[in-house]
Design an enzyme around this catalytic site. Structure first.
Site, short mmCIF file in Angstrom:
data_model
loop_
_atom_site.label_atom_id
_atom_site.label_comp_id
_atom_site.label_asym_id
_atom_site.label_seq_id
_atom_site.Cartn_x
_atom_site.Cartn_y
_atom_site.Cartn_z
N HIS A 56 0.81 -1.22 0.00
CA HIS A 56 0.00 0.00 0.00
C HIS A 56 0.85 1.27 0.00
O HIS A 56 0.34 2.35 -0.29
CB HIS A 56 -0.99 0.00 1.18
CG HIS A 56 -0.39 0.30 2.51
ND1 HIS A 56 -0.13 -0.68 3.45
CD2 HIS A 56 -0.01 1.46 3.09
CE1 HIS A 56 0.37 -0.12 4.55
NE2 HIS A 56 0.46 1.17 4.35
N ASP A 68 0.00 -7.65 1.46
CA ASP A 68 0.48 -6.26 1.56
C ASP A 68 2.00 -6.18 1.50
O ASP A 68 2.63 -5.49 2.31
CB ASP A 68 -0.05 -5.59 2.84
CG ASP A 68 -0.01 -4.07 2.74
OD1 ASP A 68 0.27 -3.54 1.65
OD2 ASP A 68 -0.23 -3.41 3.78
N SER A 113 4.69 2.52 7.86
CA SER A 113 4.33 1.38 7.03
C SER A 113 5.54 0.87 6.25
O SER A 113 6.25 1.64 5.61
CB SER A 113 3.23 1.76 6.05
OG SER A 113 2.02 2.00 6.72
#
Length: 376
Positions: free
Chosen positions: A111, A141, A219
């Site tokens: 993402h 992911d 992230s």
């Protein structure tokens, strides 16, 4: 990147002077917003304090050892200005990643680069490189980038394990929250076996829950144990305000270690990450168009568990459709995968299927016991 995630459209050229001023202001504002927390090159002087306890010293040592493996990822997207006909690259966001090997492969969350047209990777010494997209796996992911950096500058992370984590053990996260480079947060493993949704809405199982502060920009960063080894990749937070609420999630390293080598070799995941029934399913979109609910079988491994249990591949006038495994209903391939991921090779499952007559639309129910196998 090798693969772009945008589509071009055409706009008209209007008022160049005013347009340039307005666009320049917007671009500057975006750049300042994304880079306001960027700091100088990473400098780690020797630890000369004598009043630090053993835990503090260990945390500091881990940070000093692993921080050079952590990178900053900045992405850009192509947009059309109202004033200009050609697409323009504008900053899109920032994230974190870590060096996987000395060939220049960098691992991050899918993402982080999902909607980007290009990305740059900045190493700990503040040198920046254009990144190429090697491959991605939205189901977990995970994405892999590649940079052409000197091998001497690349320090891969050390891999640990995630199948033996215990509640309460140390969890250390390194990342770039809000653009602030190389930030260390610490906490514990709060829970294991959690489930979150991936960017493509598939369930990621066995996710690690931590209470170390995770914020936007973290992230793709590494989650470490008390020995400094990778146990996961920070991927999400649970917070209505999208800021740290003491509940963060990380994709386990055991999954990462199965996915990344495949992405590097093939650009995609070709080998299942879970034990298999020995079937080759028909894609969900085809079964949906045919009005079939379940997992339809295109073919079977003649030596696999499904074939031994009596299931067959697609024939001219019938198809076998899996509708339940043990007591779990199966309406599409994602549900079958979700169930199989919780099992291990050698487990025996009871598969309920319907032999559907393609001419009449009628089906005959059947079931068989299948020994799950390790994917080759």
């Amino acid at each position: 990147m090798n693969r772009t995630l945008y589509r071009d459209t055409r706009w008209r050229l209007l008022v160049p002077i005013v347009g340039g001023a307005v666009f320049g202001f917007i671009l500057a504002a975006c750049t300042l917003g994304l880079g306001s927390g960027a700091g100088p090159a990473l400098e780690l002087p020797p630890i000369e304090r004598s009043d630090l306890n053993a835990i503090e010293l260990r945390r500091s040592e881990i940070f000093r050892d692993v921080a050079p493996s952590v990178v900053n990822i900045s992405t850009s997207g192509r947009v059309r200005s109202f004033f200009f006909s050609n697409p323009t690259e504008v900053p899109q966001g920032t994230g974190t990643g870590f060096v996987w090997d000395r060939s220049g492969h960098v691992v991050t969350n899918y993402h982080v680069i999902q909607r980007a047209s290009s990305a740059k990777v900045t190493l700990a010494d503040d040198t920046t490189y254009d990144a190429k997209l090697v491959g991605f796996y939205p189901d977990k992911d995970i994405a892999v980038l590649k940079i052409d950096a000197p091998r001497a500058k690349l320090r891969p992370v050390k891999l640990g394990r995630s199948d033996n984590l215990v509640i309460g053990q140390t969890a250390l996260a390194i990342g770039n929250p809000y653009g602030y480079k190389h930030t260390l947060t610490s906490g514990i493993v709060s829970a294991t076996g959690r489930e979150i949704l991936s960017p493509n809405k598939r369930v990621i199982i066995d996710v690690i829950q931590i209470d170390a502060a995770i914020n936007p920009g973290n992230s793709g960063g590494p989650l470490l144990d008390s020995s400094g080894k990778l146990i996961g990749m920070n991927t999400a937070i649970f917070s209505p305000s999208m800021t740290n609420a003491g509940i963060g999630f990380a994709v386990p390293v055991d999954v990462i270690d199965k996915v990344v080598p495949q992405l590097i070799e093939h650009g995609q995941v070709k080998r299942p990450l879970h034990p298999v029934l020995g079937i080759y399913p028909i894609p969900d979109e085809r079964t949906r168009r045919a009005g079939i609910r379940g997992v339809a079988i295109q073919d079977v491994d003649p030596d696999g568990g499904a074939a031994k249990a009596g299931m067959r591949g697609l024939r001219e006038n019938y198809v076998d459709v899996i509708v339940k495994v043990d007591d779990q209903p199966v309406s599409h391939l994602g549900e079958l995968t979700y169930y199989l991921e919780k099992r291990k090779p050698g487990d025996v499952v009871e598969v309920h299927y319907v032999r559907l007559d393609l001419d009449s639309g009628r089906g005959r129910e059947a079931k068989g016991r299948v020994v799950l196998e390790q994917p080759e």
